[in-house]
Design a protein around this motif. Structure first.
Motif, PDB file in Angstrom:
ATOM      1  N   VAL A   1       0.837  -1.204   0.000  1.00 54.35           N
ATOM      2  CA  VAL A   1       0.000   0.000   0.000  1.00 54.35           C
ATOM      3  C   VAL A   1       0.870   1.252   0.000  1.00 54.35           C
ATOM      4  O   VAL A   1       0.618   2.196  -0.760  1.00 54.35           O
ATOM      5  N   ASP A   2       1.916   1.262   0.817  1.00 52.24           N
ATOM      6  CA  ASP A   2       2.811   2.419   0.859  1.00 52.24           C
ATOM      7  C   ASP A   2       3.501   2.638  -0.485  1.00 52.24           C
ATOM      8  O   ASP A   2       3.624   3.773  -0.959  1.00 52.24           O
ATOM      9  N   ALA A   3       3.959   1.560  -1.109  1.00 47.95           N
ATOM     10  CA  ALA A   3       4.632   1.685  -2.404  1.00 47.95           C
ATOM     11  C   ALA A   3       3.674   2.212  -3.469  1.00 47.95           C
ATOM     12  O   ALA A   3       4.047   3.081  -4.274  1.00 47.95           O
ATOM     13  N   LEU A   4       2.452   1.709  -3.483  1.00 48.27           N
ATOM     14  CA  LEU A   4       1.464   2.199  -4.443  1.00 48.27           C
ATOM     15  C   LEU A   4       1.117   3.657  -4.177  1.00 48.27           C
ATOM     16  O   LEU A   4       0.929   4.445  -5.116  1.00 48.27           O
ATOM     17  N   TYR A   5       1.041   4.024  -2.911  1.00 47.69           N
ATOM     18  CA  TYR A   5       0.727   5.406  -2.549  1.00 47.69           C
ATOM     19  C   TYR A   5       1.841   6.349  -3.033  1.00 47.69           C
ATOM     20  O   TYR A   5       1.560   7.394  -3.631  1.00 47.69           O
ATOM     21  N   VAL A   6       3.085   5.973  -2.792  1.00 52.12           N
ATOM     22  CA  VAL A   6       4.211   6.792  -3.257  1.00 52.12           C
ATOM     23  C   VAL A   6       4.174   6.902  -4.781  1.00 52.12           C
ATOM     24  O   VAL A   6       4.347   7.988  -5.345  1.00 52.12           O
ATOM     25  N   GLU A   7       3.940   5.777  -5.452  1.00 51.63           N
ATOM     26  CA  GLU A   7       3.857   5.799  -6.914  1.00 51.63           C
ATOM     27  C   GLU A   7       2.747   6.732  -7.380  1.00 51.63           C
ATOM     28  O   GLU A   7       2.940   7.542  -8.294  1.00 51.63           O
ATOM     29  N   ALA A   8       1.577   6.628  -6.765  1.00 54.14           N
ATOM     30  CA  ALA A   8       0.441   7.472  -7.157  1.00 54.14           C
ATOM     31  C   ALA A   8       0.747   8.948  -6.943  1.00 54.14           C
ATOM     32  O   ALA A   8       0.417   9.791  -7.791  1.00 54.14           O
TER      33      ALA A   8
ATOM     34  N   ALA B   1      -7.514   8.013  -3.044  1.00 57.01           N
ATOM     35  CA  ALA B   1      -8.554   7.863  -2.015  1.00 57.01           C
ATOM     36  C   ALA B   1      -8.659   6.411  -1.557  1.00 57.01           C
ATOM     37  O   ALA B   1      -8.784   6.129  -0.359  1.00 57.01           O
ATOM     38  N   TRP B   2      -8.596   5.473  -2.500  1.00 54.74           N
ATOM     39  CA  TRP B   2      -8.674   4.054  -2.152  1.00 54.74           C
ATOM     40  C   TRP B   2      -7.479   3.650  -1.293  1.00 54.74           C
ATOM     41  O   TRP B   2      -7.623   2.937  -0.297  1.00 54.74           O
ATOM     42  N   LEU B   3      -6.294   4.102  -1.668  1.00 51.42           N
ATOM     43  CA  LEU B   3      -5.095   3.765  -0.901  1.00 51.42           C
ATOM     44  C   LEU B   3      -5.142   4.383   0.500  1.00 51.42           C
ATOM     45  O   LEU B   3      -4.718   3.751   1.472  1.00 51.42           O
ATOM     46  N   LEU B   4      -5.663   5.588   0.613  1.00 49.85           N
ATOM     47  CA  LEU B   4      -5.805   6.199   1.943  1.00 49.85           C
ATOM     48  C   LEU B   4      -6.793   5.412   2.804  1.00 49.85           C
ATOM     49  O   LEU B   4      -6.595   5.287   4.015  1.00 49.85           O
ATOM     50  N   THR B   5      -7.822   4.875   2.175  1.00 48.01           N
ATOM     51  CA  THR B   5      -8.760   4.015   2.902  1.00 48.01           C
ATOM     52  C   THR B   5      -8.047   2.771   3.414  1.00 48.01           C
ATOM     53  O   THR B   5      -8.218   2.363   4.564  1.00 48.01           O
ATOM     54  N   ARG B   6      -7.217   2.160   2.553  1.00 46.61           N
ATOM     55  CA  ARG B   6      -6.464   0.973   2.972  1.00 46.61           C
ATOM     56  C   ARG B   6      -5.500   1.312   4.103  1.00 46.61           C
ATOM     57  O   ARG B   6      -5.299   0.523   5.023  1.00 46.61           O
TER      58      ARG B   6
ATOM     59  N   ARG C   1     -15.107   2.206  -1.857  1.00 48.39           N
ATOM     60  CA  ARG C   1     -14.484   1.360  -2.881  1.00 48.39           C
ATOM     61  C   ARG C   1     -13.854   2.254  -3.942  1.00 48.39           C
ATOM     62  O   ARG C   1     -14.081   3.456  -3.983  1.00 48.39           O
ATOM     63  N   LEU C   2     -13.098   1.666  -4.828  1.00 46.77           N
ATOM     64  CA  LEU C   2     -12.441   2.420  -5.883  1.00 46.77           C
ATOM     65  C   LEU C   2     -13.482   3.019  -6.813  1.00 46.77           C
ATOM     66  O   LEU C   2     -14.363   2.314  -7.304  1.00 46.77           O
ATOM     67  N   GLY C   3     -13.406   4.322  -7.023  1.00 42.73           N
ATOM     68  CA  GLY C   3     -14.342   5.001  -7.912  1.00 42.73           C
ATOM     69  C   GLY C   3     -14.147   4.549  -9.358  1.00 42.73           C
ATOM     70  O   GLY C   3     -13.069   4.115  -9.746  1.00 42.73           O
ATOM     71  N   ARG C   4     -15.194   4.663 -10.122  1.00 37.99           N
ATOM     72  CA  ARG C   4     -15.165   4.224 -11.520  1.00 37.99           C
ATOM     73  C   ARG C   4     -14.357   5.213 -12.359  1.00 37.99           C
ATOM     74  O   ARG C   4     -14.467   6.420 -12.206  1.00 37.99           O
TER      75      ARG C   4
ATOM     76  N   ALA D   1      -5.650   0.242 -13.199  1.00 35.17           N
ATOM     77  CA  ALA D   1      -6.009  -1.162 -13.468  1.00 35.17           C
ATOM     78  C   ALA D   1      -5.477  -2.086 -12.372  1.00 35.17           C
ATOM     79  O   ALA D   1      -6.167  -3.018 -11.947  1.00 35.17           O
ATOM     80  N   ARG D   2      -4.255  -1.837 -11.917  1.00 34.64           N
ATOM     81  CA  ARG D   2      -3.683  -2.672 -10.847  1.00 34.64           C
ATOM     82  C   ARG D   2      -4.484  -2.526  -9.558  1.00 34.64           C
ATOM     83  O   ARG D   2      -4.798  -3.517  -8.884  1.00 34.64           O
ATOM     84  N   VAL D   3      -4.824  -1.298  -9.207  1.00 37.16           N
ATOM     85  CA  VAL D   3      -5.591  -1.076  -7.974  1.00 37.16           C
ATOM     86  C   VAL D   3      -7.010  -1.628  -8.136  1.00 37.16           C
ATOM     87  O   VAL D   3      -7.564  -2.203  -7.195  1.00 37.16           O
TER      88      VAL D   3
END
Length: 151
Positions: free
Chosen positions: A13-20, A66-71, A90-93, A121-123
């Motif tokens: 989650v941290d790695a995805l957040y940094v990437e985002a 937003a999804w990653l912050l929820t996680r 959940r992840l928004g469309r 797509a990954r998230v």
């Protein structure tokens, strides 16, 4: 096949957040400043497409963040897994894009669009996997299934 429930670890989650966040900064910098000359060089209709795609990029990134912050909130114990699985968390469309519009955009814009689409797509896969009802996982049954598949 019985599958174990998808559990996201903090490092992922941290790695995805940094990437985002890095992609968001790159996209903001390009669409707000560095890409301005490229956008202005486009014909009027393509400039509209450029602006629409920049909004789609921003929307995709905000949904992912937003999804990653929820996680992260679940991991920190601030909200429960049940609260995190509510539809509004959940992840928004994400709206798709028009390949013809993308094809006429500058290379940097196309790269940013592709990067955000890949990240989304990954998230989205993780979000779907977490929302899918899970059968109780039995390590013994999992081993038996792998043995059956091998022979």
């Amino acid at each position: 096949m019985i599958t174990p429930p998808l559990i996201l670890n903090r490092k992922l989650v941290d790695a995805l957040y940094v990437e985002a966040m890095l992609v968001a900064d790159e996209a903001r910098s390009y669409f707000d400043f560095n890409g301005r000359e490229e956008r202005d060089a486009l014909p009027p209709l393509h400039r509209v497409g450029f602006s629409c795609e920049s909004l789609r990029v921003t929307t995709r990134l905000m949904h992912v963040i937003a999804w990653l912050l929820t996680r992260k909130a679940v991991d920190a114990g601030e909200i429960s897994e049940v609260q995190a699985s509510a539809p509004e968390r959940r992840l928004g469309r994400s709206q798709g894009h028009d390949p013809e519009t993308i094809a006429v955009l500058p290379e940097t814009a196309r790269q940013i669009i592709a990067t955000t689409a890949d990240l989304y797509a990954r998230v989205a896969r993780m979000d779907r996997d977490m929302a899918r009802p899970q059968m109780p996982f039995s390590p013994a049954q999992g081993l038996m299934q792998r043995l059956q598949a091998a022979f």
